[in-house]
Design a protein around this motif. Structure first.
Motif, PDB file in Angstrom:
ATOM      1  N   LEU A  89      40.511  67.743 -83.781  1.00  0.00           N
ATOM      2  CA  LEU A  89      40.153  69.114 -84.126  1.00  0.00           C
ATOM      3  C   LEU A  89      40.957  69.526 -85.355  1.00  0.00           C
ATOM      4  O   LEU A  89      42.195  69.462 -85.341  1.00  0.00           O
ATOM      5  CB  LEU A  89      40.458  70.055 -82.956  1.00  0.00           C
ATOM      6  N   SER A 126      40.676  79.923 -86.682  1.00  0.00           N
ATOM      7  CA  SER A 126      39.761  79.627 -85.576  1.00  0.00           C
ATOM      8  C   SER A 126      40.109  78.281 -84.947  1.00  0.00           C
ATOM      9  O   SER A 126      40.028  78.109 -83.728  1.00  0.00           O
ATOM     10  CB  SER A 126      38.303  79.641 -86.049  1.00  0.00           C
ATOM     11  N   GLY A 127      40.528  77.306 -85.773  1.00  0.00           N
ATOM     12  CA  GLY A 127      40.934  76.017 -85.237  1.00  0.00           C
ATOM     13  C   GLY A 127      42.138  76.141 -84.332  1.00  0.00           C
ATOM     14  O   GLY A 127      42.202  75.525 -83.259  1.00  0.00           O
ATOM     15  N   ILE A 133      41.006  77.685 -81.060  1.00  0.00           N
ATOM     16  CA  ILE A 133      40.304  76.704 -80.216  1.00  0.00           C
ATOM     17  C   ILE A 133      41.316  75.796 -79.526  1.00  0.00           C
ATOM     18  O   ILE A 133      41.221  75.533 -78.318  1.00  0.00           O
ATOM     19  CB  ILE A 133      39.311  75.872 -81.044  1.00  0.00           C
ATOM     20  N   GLY A 153      36.665  72.929 -87.806  1.00  0.00           N
ATOM     21  CA  GLY A 153      36.602  74.363 -87.568  1.00  0.00           C
ATOM     22  C   GLY A 153      36.249  75.159 -88.818  1.00  0.00           C
ATOM     23  O   GLY A 153      36.259  74.629 -89.929  1.00  0.00           O
ATOM     24  N   ILE A 163      30.196  74.469 -80.035  1.00  0.00           N
ATOM     25  CA  ILE A 163      31.224  73.451 -79.847  1.00  0.00           C
ATOM     26  C   ILE A 163      31.016  72.671 -78.550  1.00  0.00           C
ATOM     27  O   ILE A 163      31.297  71.478 -78.467  1.00  0.00           O
ATOM     28  CB  ILE A 163      32.647  74.069 -79.887  1.00  0.00           C
ATOM     29  N   GLU A 164      30.483  73.340 -77.530  1.00  0.00           N
ATOM     30  CA  GLU A 164      30.240  72.649 -76.250  1.00  0.00           C
ATOM     31  C   GLU A 164      29.194  71.549 -76.401  1.00  0.00           C
ATOM     32  O   GLU A 164      29.303  70.480 -75.778  1.00  0.00           O
ATOM     33  CB  GLU A 164      29.825  73.659 -75.157  1.00  0.00           C
ATOM     34  N   CYS A 206      43.081  77.705 -76.707  1.00  0.00           N
ATOM     35  CA  CYS A 206      42.209  77.901 -75.547  1.00  0.00           C
ATOM     36  C   CYS A 206      42.053  76.604 -74.752  1.00  0.00           C
ATOM     37  O   CYS A 206      42.139  76.603 -73.519  1.00  0.00           O
ATOM     38  CB  CYS A 206      40.846  78.425 -75.988  1.00  0.00           C
ATOM     39  N   LEU A 207      41.824  75.505 -75.466  1.00  0.00           N
ATOM     40  CA  LEU A 207      41.629  74.228 -74.788  1.00  0.00           C
ATOM     41  C   LEU A 207      42.945  73.648 -74.260  1.00  0.00           C
ATOM     42  O   LEU A 207      43.058  73.288 -73.087  1.00  0.00           O
ATOM     43  CB  LEU A 207      40.974  73.220 -75.737  1.00  0.00           C
TER      44      LEU A 207
END
Length: 249
Positions: A90, A191-192, A195, A186, A173-174, A198-199
């Motif tokens: 990512l 935003s990267g 992400i 990203g 993304i899913e 969150c992950l």
């Protein structure tokens, strides 16, 4: 005496750093803790270390100094795909990794794709690139900022046409992860970073930290100050040659 690896020890999250350090020492891995950002970088670049992990040192102190020493680079987080159990990269994940200027930002993303692909190929992994933008492709016209991200992704897609296995499906993304894409680009570093948080930090998706993407060979892993001990442990194990085997256990 040359120490093989080092982890940065900042004021935050010391308990998790020490847990990783003790686990590594138990396994016979030669590792030290360094609390000075410049010392960590200098020891790595002078070959006193075989590899280094930022650990819980401040990014605002380590990353600018590393850039001062080696020039421009990007970061790509290595994460485990929750749908396929394979790894994916990512990037960008640093808030200052790519330019704010539109044309320069496109060039940065092109360079990230080229360097990420080279990295995966070095592990005999065939790159499959996914470009994120701000909405579904059918959302064009609803929001000017979203439109710009879609147009930008389409320009990058056109640049690599026939050169890479690369797709653009907008914000989905899913779907990219279900399709086992292993390079997720990203919209920008903010935003990267979100992400990743969150992950990795909320949903606990396993990872190795973020590798340095550069024309130079730098054995440095960037990690979050808020990570748990496993992420620091995984980063050192990766540098020590475990490759992606930890995800298979």
């Amino acid at each position: 005496m040359i120490t093989m690896y080092a982890i940065g020890l900042g004021e935050e999250n010391k308990k998790e750093i020490l847990k990783a350090y003790n686990k590594l020492k138990e396994e016979g891995i030669d590792v030290e803790l360094i609390d000075n950002p410049k010392d960590l970088v200098d020891k790595l670049l002078s070959k006193e270390l075989k590899g280094a992990v930022r650990g819980s040192l401040s990014s605002s102190k380590v990353i600018p100094y590393l850039r001062e020493k080696i020039g421009k680079f990007y970061r790509a987080s290595i994460l485990k795909n929750p749908f396929t159990n394979n790894i994916f990269l990512l990037s960008p994940v640093g808030i200052d990794d790519i330019s704010e200027n539109k044309e320069e930002r496109i060039k940065d993303k092109i360079k990230i794709i080229e360097l990420s692909s080279k990295f995966l190929k070095s592990y005999n992994i065939v790159p499959k690139v996914a470009l994120l933008s701000g909405g579904r492709l059918t959302d064009l016209g609803r929001n000017k900022i979203v439109d710009e991200t879609i147009y930008e992704a389409e320009k990058i897609l056109e640049y690599f046409k026939g050169k890479f296995n690369i797709i653009h499906k907008g914000i989905l993304i899913e779907e990219y992860l279900k399709d086992d894409c292993n390079i997720i680009i990203g919209i920008d570093g903010i935003s990267g970073n979100l992400i990743f948080r969150c992950l990795g930090l909320i949903c606990k998706v396993p990872g190795y930290g973020a590798v340095i993407l550069s024309d130079k060979n730098i054995n440095f892993i960037d990690t979050s100050r808020n990570a748990n001990w496993m992420r620091y442990y995984n980063a050192v194990k990766f540098l020590a040659g475990e490759s992606f085997d930890l995800f298979k256990k």
